[in-house]
Design an enzyme around this catalytic site. Structure first.
Site, PDB file in Angstrom:
ATOM      1  N   HIS A 116     -25.753   7.487   5.474  1.00 27.00           N
ATOM      2  CA  HIS A 116     -26.456   8.586   4.805  1.00 27.00           C
ATOM      3  C   HIS A 116     -27.480   9.189   5.762  1.00 27.00           C
ATOM      4  O   HIS A 116     -28.072   8.492   6.584  1.00 27.00           O
ATOM      5  CB  HIS A 116     -27.148   8.077   3.540  1.00 27.00           C
ATOM      6  N   GLU A 156     -22.437  15.899   3.769  1.00 25.04           N
ATOM      7  CA  GLU A 156     -23.781  16.192   3.268  1.00 25.04           C
ATOM      8  C   GLU A 156     -24.558  16.956   4.338  1.00 25.04           C
ATOM      9  O   GLU A 156     -25.105  16.355   5.261  1.00 25.04           O
ATOM     10  CB  GLU A 156     -24.517  14.912   2.850  1.00 25.04           C
TER      11      GLU A 156
END
Length: 260
Positions: free
Chosen positions: A103, A175
């Site tokens: 992430h 993302e």
């Protein structure tokens, strides 16, 4: 054309509580009796057992649905003197099926390099977990028209260390860093462009993987923009941050994915 089941993965980050988990299940346990989309809950590690117990307690109400549990991170090491870390085997023992890898917040705040991400990807699969691999570009990289270059580099390191076929049991989440937690989402067209690039990149080394891998979009997804995002041909659902903490919004996102 492959029939890829949509997925909605809720990343609570360092938020939530046991009470929130109970509220979520109370809200949607009887409303997700549909397996047209997969739902993954990724609470902080301390609440994994609470979520596991709720999954078991609501087993009858959830019959016919696909609600799974995932973790937000894992160590690249199997065991040892790594204070504060959690291994893949520990997550597997806790009932996790998925784990988020790479992430942007982990890369940026904790110095996780692409090499470390590739090692964590391998550790997840070694212990029977499906990695949700996050890739994405920064705002300056997008402005410099380096989006594809950055994403290709992040993908290629994982491929080099683990092989293309490792993606047969993996999820990718695009993302864009400039959209994560900012309230500013990529447009459906921007998301589709990048998702199509990722799929094409993987298809070049394995047409089967490229066609079948699920690619999620993550970055300020809300009930107001999800339908347009999820309708894109190469967008297979979402990695949800803030909206996963609101039971009504998260249920709406799951419902949208089920009809995508």
């Amino acid at each position: 054309m492959a029939l890829r089941r949509p997925m909605v993965a809720g990343n609570w980050k360092m938020n939530g509580s046991a009470a929130l988990a109970q509220e979520l299940f109370k809200k949607f346990a009887s409303k997700l009796q549909n397996d047209s989309a997969e739902v993954v809950l990724c609470p902080p590690s301390i609440y994994l057992e609470s979520v596991r117990q709720l999954l078991e307690a609501n087993k009858e109400a959830l019959d016919g649905s696909l609600v799974r549990m995932g973790a937000q991170n894992l160590s690249q090491h199997d065991f040892g003197a790594y204070t504060g870390e959690v291994s893949g085997q520990m997550l597997k023992d806790s009932g996790c099926r998925y784990v988020i890898i790479g992430h942007s917040e982990r890369r940026r705040m904790y110095g996780e390099t692409s090499n470390i991400v590739a090692e964590k990807f391998a550790a997840a699969q070694k212990h029977g977990l499906t990695p949700i691999l996050c890739v994405g570009e920064s705002g300056p990289a997008r402005e410099a028209r380096r989006t594809f270059e950055v994403i290709a580099e992040e993908l290629d390191i994982v491929i080099q260390k683990n092989g293309t076929m490792a993606f047969d049991n993996a999820i990718i989440a695009y993302e864009p860093l400039w959209a994560v937690g900012t309230g500013k989402s990529a447009t459906p067209e921007q998301a589709q462009e990048v998702h199509a690039f990722i799929r094409k990149r993987l298809s070049e080394v394995s047409p089967f993987i490229g066609e079948n891998i699920r690619i999620l979009y993550g970055g300020s997804v809300t009930p107001s923009n999800a339908a347009d995002l999820f309708a894109q041909p190469d967008v297979d659902g979402g990695l949800i941050g803030g909206a996963s903490l609101n039971s009504s919004e998260f249920l709406s996102l799951c419902t949208i994915a089920m009809s995508a």
